[in-house]
Design a protein around this motif. Structure first.
Motif, PDB file in Angstrom:
ATOM      1  N   ARG A   1      39.435 -26.020   3.658  1.00 57.60           N
ATOM      2  CA  ARG A   1      40.222 -26.003   2.692  1.00 57.60           C
ATOM      3  C   ARG A   1      40.721 -24.689   1.892  1.00 57.60           C
TER       4      ARG A   1
ATOM      5  N   THR B   1      34.285 -26.747   2.668  1.00 53.09           N
ATOM      6  CA  THR B   1      35.355 -26.138   2.097  1.00 53.09           C
ATOM      7  C   THR B   1      35.823 -25.219   3.167  1.00 53.09           C
TER       8      THR B   1
ATOM      9  N   ASP C   1      35.829 -26.264  -5.014  1.00 51.58           N
ATOM     10  CA  ASP C   1      35.100 -25.912  -4.098  1.00 51.58           C
ATOM     11  C   ASP C   1      34.403 -25.360  -4.501  1.00 51.58           C
TER      12      ASP C   1
END
Length: 231
Positions: A108, A105, A182
């Motif tokens: 991102r 994650t 996420d």
């Protein structure tokens, strides 16, 4: 509309919501300001409008907000105080659980904006220059690693010195955002290990409370009342 179409629309809605970005933006310096961001919508959390109105009313009345507002009496349930070994154990549990999830994650996760300025100052110019040098070394060591872990499109960090001031000052704006999917992945990753740690902690606290010997009651000596003499 058939049941399959309804289920498909619900799944599509959940998919769109999972791709939505949520985050927060913090402005610090003269006044702390915190804004929550849900997609294109931004909501101001701090400072609250009520506090601004109270502050203006207090200034108009010639009183400070501290004089106008009285502290509330403490009541209700309080959070348990954790000792340093317990805090260290909890931090280790959280970091250990996040290792695998953060690898997926972090890239991102978007840190934008990142505009920070720090002006080092102090009474001793030599100490100020030394602190400024340490901060520069830490900045140029950590920033490349942060840019590898997270997506930071336009980082702007400025460090300076001012020998005419007595205190170090900092101001800027920093924001972080990530997708809802996420965020849920991180929460689900933390739920099981943190829940197990809490159960262990509660059992340990109960066993320690049972093992403590009861407080001995102090024996109160009985006082003999003086006999009443009859005339």
């Amino acid at each position: 509309m058939t049941a399959l179409e309804i289920i498909g629309m619900i799944l599509l809605l959940f998919l769109l919501l999972s791709l939505l970005r949520v985050g927060a933006i913090v402005d610090f310096g003269g006044e702390l300001r915190v804004r929550l961001r849900v997609g294109p919508v931004k909501l101001t959390v701090l400072p609250r409008k009520e506090k601004k109105a109270q502050k203006k009313a207090a200034e108009a009345a010639g009183k400070t907000p501290e004089e106008k507002t009285k502290p509330k009496a403490a009541g209700g349930h309080r959070l348990p105080k954790l000792s340093f070994p317990e805090l260290r154990e909890l931090a280790g549990t959280v970091l250990g659980a996040l290792k695998r999830t953060l690898r997926r994650t972090c890239r991102r996760t978007r840190i934008d904006p990142l505009e920070v300025g720090v002006i080092f100052a102090g009474d001793d110019p030599a100490d100020t220059a030394q602190t400024y040098g340490y901060a520069n070394a830490a900045l140029w060591t950590l920033m490349p690693k942060l840019e590898e872990l997270f997506y930071i499109p336009k980082p702007s960090v400025y460090l300076g010195m001012d020998f005419t001031k007595a205190e170090t000052s900092a101001e800027g704006t920093a924001g972080v955002s990530l997708r809802v999917c996420d965020l849920f992945a991180i929460l689900f990753t933390l739920a099981v290990p943190v829940g197990k740690w809490f159960l262990r902690w509660r059992r340990r606290r109960r066993s320690e409370a049972k093992a403590e010997p009861p407080a001995e009651r102090a024996a109160v000596p009985k006082t003999n009342e003086p006999e009443k003499r009859t005339a």
